[in-house]
Design an enzyme around this catalytic site. Structure first.
Site, short mmCIF file in Angstrom:
data_model
loop_
_atom_site.label_atom_id
_atom_site.label_comp_id
_atom_site.label_asym_id
_atom_site.label_seq_id
_atom_site.Cartn_x
_atom_site.Cartn_y
_atom_site.Cartn_z
N ASP A 70 -33.98 -9.65 2.30
CA ASP A 70 -33.88 -8.78 3.46
C ASP A 70 -33.43 -7.42 2.93
OD1 ASP A 70 -33.19 -7.31 5.69
OD2 ASP A 70 -32.16 -8.95 6.70
N TYR A 167 -41.34 7.38 13.76
CA TYR A 167 -42.34 7.28 12.70
C TYR A 167 -42.44 8.61 11.95
CZ TYR A 167 -46.65 5.74 10.42
OH TYR A 167 -47.60 5.37 9.50
N THR A 202 -54.53 -3.90 8.21
CA THR A 202 -53.46 -4.85 7.96
C THR A 202 -53.50 -5.96 9.01
OG1 THR A 202 -51.87 -3.71 9.38
CG2 THR A 202 -52.02 -2.97 7.08
#
Length: 260
Positions: A70, A167, A202
């Site tokens: 993680d 973003y 993706t």
């Protein structure tokens, strides 16, 4: 570079990270594949785990090493690079790709309408995780005069990248981080840069669009071909600190995408 190419690709259970790992496998590399997605602990309904990607790297002729990490856990990241040093003695390539961008909506909107949790998804499990991985990898990369690639997205024509404040901040941050890290690493023989894929097919994109998937787009292995070309370029230092588009590197180096 060492005779045995040793790479770490973060966030490689699926998407661009998986594609890069697969192409490195074709080059015979040892690839430490990291992600929090494992067969024992799933966090998404999308296909892909570290074990799956590592197995696919093996199938391509490389040596895939799955490591459940993680990247919001600094101790786990430190342990990863300690393991690389203990097992391989050094590192030739870090591809910092881990990010929780799949949690973002594909359509942006006014910043006050977006959950503030996206700050963590993009800036902490994104820009910060790139920096933490680079921090731990730097001594290993310096020993082998290696390459540091951080994935991001650049659109100099966009007023706000993807129309999404979180973003936009993250992608702009990755580009600036590449410049700063390159400044510090250049005197030690390490090249750092940001790699900007185009619209890529993706698993998350395919699931989101379904039958409405627009024509075209790149395979997940196209960015991997860019990384492989950069590794083979004795003059790669000229890209230090830049954010380079995969499509531009394809033109420069003469590689293509997978056939349709």
């Amino acid at each position: 570079m060492s005779a045995e190419l040793v790479a770490v690709v973060t966030g490689a259970a699926r998407g661009v990270g998986r594609g890069i790992a697969l192409v490195l496998g074709e080059a015979g590399a040892t690839v430490y594949v990291t992600d929090r997605e494992s067969r024992a602990h799933r966090h998404s309904d999308l296909p892909g785990t570290v074990e799956d990607t590592a197995g696919q790297v093996n199938d391509r002729g490389g040596h895939g090493v799955p490591v459940v990490v993680d990247h919001a856990d600094d101790d786990a990241v430190a342990a990863l690079f300690e393991r690389v040093r203990a097992e391989r003695g050094g590192l030739d390539l870090l591809v910092a790709n881990a990010c929780a961008g799949n949690a973002l909506p594909f359509a942006g909107g006014p910043f006050w309408t977006l959950p503030i949790q996206h700050w963590r998804n993009m800036m902490e499990i994104g820009v910060r995780s790139h920096l933490v991985a680079a921090w731990h990898a730097a001594p290993l990369l310096i020993e082998r005069r290696g390459l540091l690639v951080m994935t991001g997205y650049a659109d100099p024509e966009a007023e706000v990248i993807a129309g999404h404040v979180f973003y936009d901040l993250a992608m702009t941050g990755v580009s600036r981080l590449a410049r700063t890290l390159a400044h510090d690493l250049r005197p030690h023989g390490v090249t750092a840069l940001a790699l900007s894929p185009g619209f890529t097919r993706t698993e998350a994109i395919m699931a989101a669009f379904g039958d409405r998937m627009p024509p075209g787009g790149d395979s997940i292995e196209f960015p991997g071909r860019a990384v492989r070309a950069l590794l083979a370029d004795a003059g790669v230092a000229r890209h230090a600190g830049r954010t380079v588009r995969v499509a531009d590197l394809a033109e420069e180096y003469g590689f293509g995408d997978l056939p349709d």
